[in-house]
Design a protein around this motif. Sequence first.
Motif, PDB file in Angstrom:
ATOM      1  N   GLU A  47     -11.081  -3.427   0.686  1.00  0.00           N
ATOM      2  CA  GLU A  47     -10.333  -4.547   1.249  1.00  0.00           C
ATOM      3  C   GLU A  47      -9.151  -4.859   0.328  1.00  0.00           C
ATOM      4  N   ASP A  48      -8.067  -4.143   0.568  1.00  0.00           N
ATOM      5  CA  ASP A  48      -6.922  -4.120  -0.347  1.00  0.00           C
ATOM      6  C   ASP A  48      -5.717  -4.895   0.161  1.00  0.00           C
ATOM      7  N   THR A  49      -5.952  -5.950   0.927  1.00  0.00           N
ATOM      8  CA  THR A  49      -4.816  -6.695   1.491  1.00  0.00           C
ATOM      9  C   THR A  49      -4.203  -7.666   0.493  1.00  0.00           C
ATOM     10  N   ASP A  50      -4.876  -7.929  -0.636  1.00  0.00           N
ATOM     11  CA  ASP A  50      -4.298  -8.786  -1.671  1.00  0.00           C
ATOM     12  C   ASP A  50      -3.335  -7.931  -2.500  1.00  0.00           C
ATOM     13  N   LEU A  51      -2.098  -7.841  -2.034  1.00  0.00           N
ATOM     14  CA  LEU A  51      -1.142  -6.910  -2.630  1.00  0.00           C
ATOM     15  C   LEU A  51      -0.795  -7.268  -4.070  1.00  0.00           C
ATOM     16  N   GLU A  52      -0.880  -8.547  -4.423  1.00  0.00           N
ATOM     17  CA  GLU A  52      -0.509  -8.954  -5.775  1.00  0.00           C
ATOM     18  C   GLU A  52      -1.567  -8.540  -6.797  1.00  0.00           C
ATOM     19  N   ARG A  53      -2.818  -8.459  -6.365  1.00  0.00           N
ATOM     20  CA  ARG A  53      -3.897  -8.205  -7.320  1.00  0.00           C
ATOM     21  C   ARG A  53      -4.543  -6.835  -7.163  1.00  0.00           C
ATOM     22  N   SER A  54      -4.408  -6.218  -6.000  1.00  0.00           N
ATOM     23  CA  SER A  54      -5.027  -4.907  -5.781  1.00  0.00           C
ATOM     24  C   SER A  54      -4.218  -3.828  -6.493  1.00  0.00           C
ATOM     25  N   THR A  55      -4.919  -2.914  -7.173  1.00  0.00           N
ATOM     26  CA  THR A  55      -4.240  -1.849  -7.902  1.00  0.00           C
ATOM     27  C   THR A  55      -4.923  -0.512  -7.636  1.00  0.00           C
ATOM     28  N   PRO A  56      -4.178   0.592  -7.716  1.00  0.00           N
ATOM     29  CA  PRO A  56      -4.795   1.921  -7.581  1.00  0.00           C
ATOM     30  C   PRO A  56      -5.859   2.161  -8.648  1.00  0.00           C
ATOM     31  N   GLU A  57      -5.635   1.618  -9.850  1.00  0.00           N
ATOM     32  CA  GLU A  57      -6.606   1.797 -10.925  1.00  0.00           C
ATOM     33  C   GLU A  57      -7.928   1.126 -10.578  1.00  0.00           C
ATOM     34  N   ALA A  58      -7.861  -0.044  -9.948  1.00  0.00           N
ATOM     35  CA  ALA A  58      -9.088  -0.746  -9.556  1.00  0.00           C
ATOM     36  C   ALA A  58      -9.810   0.007  -8.445  1.00  0.00           C
ATOM     37  N   VAL A  59      -9.033   0.576  -7.509  1.00  0.00           N
ATOM     38  CA  VAL A  59      -9.645   1.387  -6.452  1.00  0.00           C
ATOM     39  C   VAL A  59     -10.413   2.546  -7.070  1.00  0.00           C
ATOM     40  N   GLN A  60      -9.777   3.235  -8.014  1.00  0.00           N
ATOM     41  CA  GLN A  60     -10.419   4.381  -8.652  1.00  0.00           C
ATOM     42  C   GLN A  60     -11.651   3.956  -9.437  1.00  0.00           C
ATOM     43  N   ALA A  61     -11.585   2.790 -10.081  1.00  0.00           N
ATOM     44  CA  ALA A  61     -12.735   2.291 -10.839  1.00  0.00           C
ATOM     45  C   ALA A  61     -13.927   2.052  -9.914  1.00  0.00           C
ATOM     46  N   ILE A  62     -13.659   1.540  -8.719  1.00  0.00           N
ATOM     47  CA  ILE A  62     -14.734   1.316  -7.750  1.00  0.00           C
ATOM     48  C   ILE A  62     -15.320   2.651  -7.294  1.00  0.00           C
ATOM     49  N   LEU A  63     -14.440   3.599  -6.977  1.00  0.00           N
ATOM     50  CA  LEU A  63     -14.912   4.914  -6.530  1.00  0.00           C
ATOM     51  C   LEU A  63     -15.711   5.611  -7.630  1.00  0.00           C
ATOM     52  N   ASP A  64     -15.239   5.495  -8.873  1.00  0.00           N
ATOM     53  CA  ASP A  64     -15.951   6.109  -9.993  1.00  0.00           C
ATOM     54  C   ASP A  64     -17.334   5.490 -10.165  1.00  0.00           C
ATOM     55  N   GLY A  65     -17.406   4.166 -10.065  1.00  0.00           N
ATOM     56  CA  GLY A  65     -18.688   3.485 -10.213  1.00  0.00           C
ATOM     57  C   GLY A  65     -19.671   3.871  -9.128  1.00  0.00           C
ATOM     58  N   MET A  66     -19.188   3.947  -7.890  1.00  0.00           N
ATOM     59  CA  MET A  66     -20.040   4.354  -6.774  1.00  0.00           C
ATOM     60  C   MET A  66     -20.544   5.782  -6.970  1.00  0.00           C
ATOM     61  N   ALA A  67     -19.635   6.666  -7.402  1.00  0.00           N
ATOM     62  CA  ALA A  67     -20.018   8.066  -7.598  1.00  0.00           C
ATOM     63  C   ALA A  67     -21.039   8.201  -8.713  1.00  0.00           C
ATOM     64  N   TRP A  68     -20.855   7.457  -9.814  1.00  0.00           N
ATOM     65  CA  TRP A  68     -21.799   7.530 -10.936  1.00  0.00           C
ATOM     66  C   TRP A  68     -23.199   7.081 -10.510  1.00  0.00           C
ATOM     67  N   LEU A  69     -23.253   6.036  -9.706  1.00  0.00           N
ATOM     68  CA  LEU A  69     -24.541   5.531  -9.233  1.00  0.00           C
ATOM     69  C   LEU A  69     -25.142   6.395  -8.124  1.00  0.00           C
ATOM     70  N   GLY A  70     -24.344   7.303  -7.577  1.00  0.00           N
ATOM     71  CA  GLY A  70     -24.845   8.154  -6.500  1.00  0.00           C
ATOM     72  C   GLY A  70     -24.924   7.447  -5.165  1.00  0.00           C
ATOM     73  N   LEU A  71     -24.119   6.392  -4.985  1.00  0.00           N
ATOM     74  CA  LEU A  71     -24.115   5.642  -3.717  1.00  0.00           C
ATOM     75  C   LEU A  71     -23.021   6.225  -2.819  1.00  0.00           C
ATOM     76  N   THR A  72     -23.280   7.401  -2.307  1.00  0.00           N
ATOM     77  CA  THR A  72     -22.290   8.127  -1.522  1.00  0.00           C
ATOM     78  C   THR A  72     -22.201   7.552  -0.113  1.00  0.00           C
ATOM     79  N   PRO A  73     -21.017   7.132   0.320  1.00  0.00           N
ATOM     80  CA  PRO A  73     -20.905   6.600   1.681  1.00  0.00           C
ATOM     81  C   PRO A  73     -20.959   7.716   2.723  1.00  0.00           C
ATOM     82  N   ASP A  74     -21.460   7.373   3.906  1.00  0.00           N
ATOM     83  CA  ASP A  74     -21.449   8.320   5.023  1.00  0.00           C
ATOM     84  C   ASP A  74     -20.086   8.345   5.699  1.00  0.00           C
ATOM     85  N   GLU A  75     -19.388   7.221   5.637  1.00  0.00           N
ATOM     86  CA  GLU A  75     -18.039   7.122   6.184  1.00  0.00           C
ATOM     87  C   GLU A  75     -17.175   6.361   5.189  1.00  0.00           C
ATOM     88  N   GLY A  76     -15.903   6.764   5.102  1.00  0.00           N
ATOM     89  CA  GLY A  76     -14.997   6.106   4.185  1.00  0.00           C
ATOM     90  C   GLY A  76     -14.819   6.902   2.901  1.00  0.00           C
TER      91      GLY A  76
END
Length: 467
Positions: A47-76
């Motif tokens: 949910e990246d509609t907050d343009l002032e606060r959303s960053t590519p680095e934060a997106v990657q941090a979320i993806l990295d955290g999900m991948a490390w935990l093994g919480l692989t999405p079926d979609e997205g």
Amino acid sequence: MSSASTPVRTRFAPSPTGFLHLGGARTALFSWAYARHFGGTFILRVEDTDLERSTPEAVQAILDGMAWLGLTPDEGPFYQMQHMDRYRAVVAKMLAEGTAYHCYSSPAEVDEMRERARALGQKPRYDGTWRPEPGKTLPAIPADRKPVVRFKSPQDGATGWIDMVKGPITFDNSELDDLVIARPDGTPTYNFCVVVDDWDMRITHVLRGDDHVNNTPRQITILRALGAPVPEYGHVPMILGPDGEKLSKRHGAVSVMEYDRDGYLPEAMINYLARLGWSHGDDELFSREQLVAWFDPQHLSKSAAQWDPKKLNWVNAHYIKQSDDAVLAQAVAPRIAARGGDTQKIDLTQVVALLKDRAETLEQLADSAMLFCGGFQPAAPELVAQHLTEAARIVLKDFAAQAVTLEWTRASIGALVKSTLATHGLKMPQLAIPLRVAVAGTTQTPAIDAVLEILGKITVLERLALV
């Protein structure tokens, strides 16, 4: 909670304004486990509609955290900013149908409305100046002002739901003012995007933190105005820090990737996070597969859970002990290398097999492994004076002389230790401690026969020759 006609679809929908913290990771875990339990679909939506606060680095941090935990999405992952045309089309449809309207009140005017309400002892809110009603004359449209779009919220009755965690929750509609769903520049607001996305993605169950409880009646009323199905909601209590305060990005919560850096195993984090607000009887330790098989929102707690670092360490130590030695060696090798250690001159699998029962984290395991992988640090002078006495040196020289022709296995080393003790009439500490000081530079190591075997005959004899 599910049927063949309505398969379960859950979602985790973080805002990329920072790292994936512990509360978010637990929400993702519960949503993932619920979908897996019912054979459904788990969706990741950014949910990246907050343009002032959303960053590519934060997106990657979320993806990295999900991948490390093994919480692989079926979609997205899906990104809200890619759906702007869809949101604007829904806003236009609502304006045409009269479930939304243009509001030209300025922010300052809305603030004045709220202050007047406070002065009267009422809930501060927008007063409906621009809300169209039968027979109502609206003010003249200011020529220099772009409007926001507000949802025409129902004013009578109540909005409620049966929360999967908290049970029945009801809000009087009179407490819900007309929510802004699009800003003056046309960009949609958070609650509106969530509604459209949940509708389009056919979300059936929403598990999230209970800080979203106040958003839920607003989202339900918009869904109903759109003629969209309403998901089932479950709001889990917040996680409290060790001091009892709310665990948040600003108070004690850190990125889940910091736990990776600190030497925690993802299996341990999954196990521990699951127990923060969910239980299966008295089971404290369980596999990911058991979590999926057992997961039931009826066993989600209504009370806040408290983060306990000591309990996490206990869980992590269990998973380290249960890990395959070769896999564990591969995981700890980079940590040893970062300390300047050399893993090529020893059997690292053998090292971790010896040390893992004493380690709570991979960092501790790497520290311990430096006994075998690091450069030799002779014992401090005070240890030498205390333990390498003349009598001890005589025993060590005898041990070294017999070790020259010894088959270098733990069993044969252990036998030599025992025969040396018997020959000199000593107890184990009287030989083991001087041996440790001489070959390891310390009085504390695992079993001395295992330590000597891993160090190797040449190294052991070289160090004993220096005594």
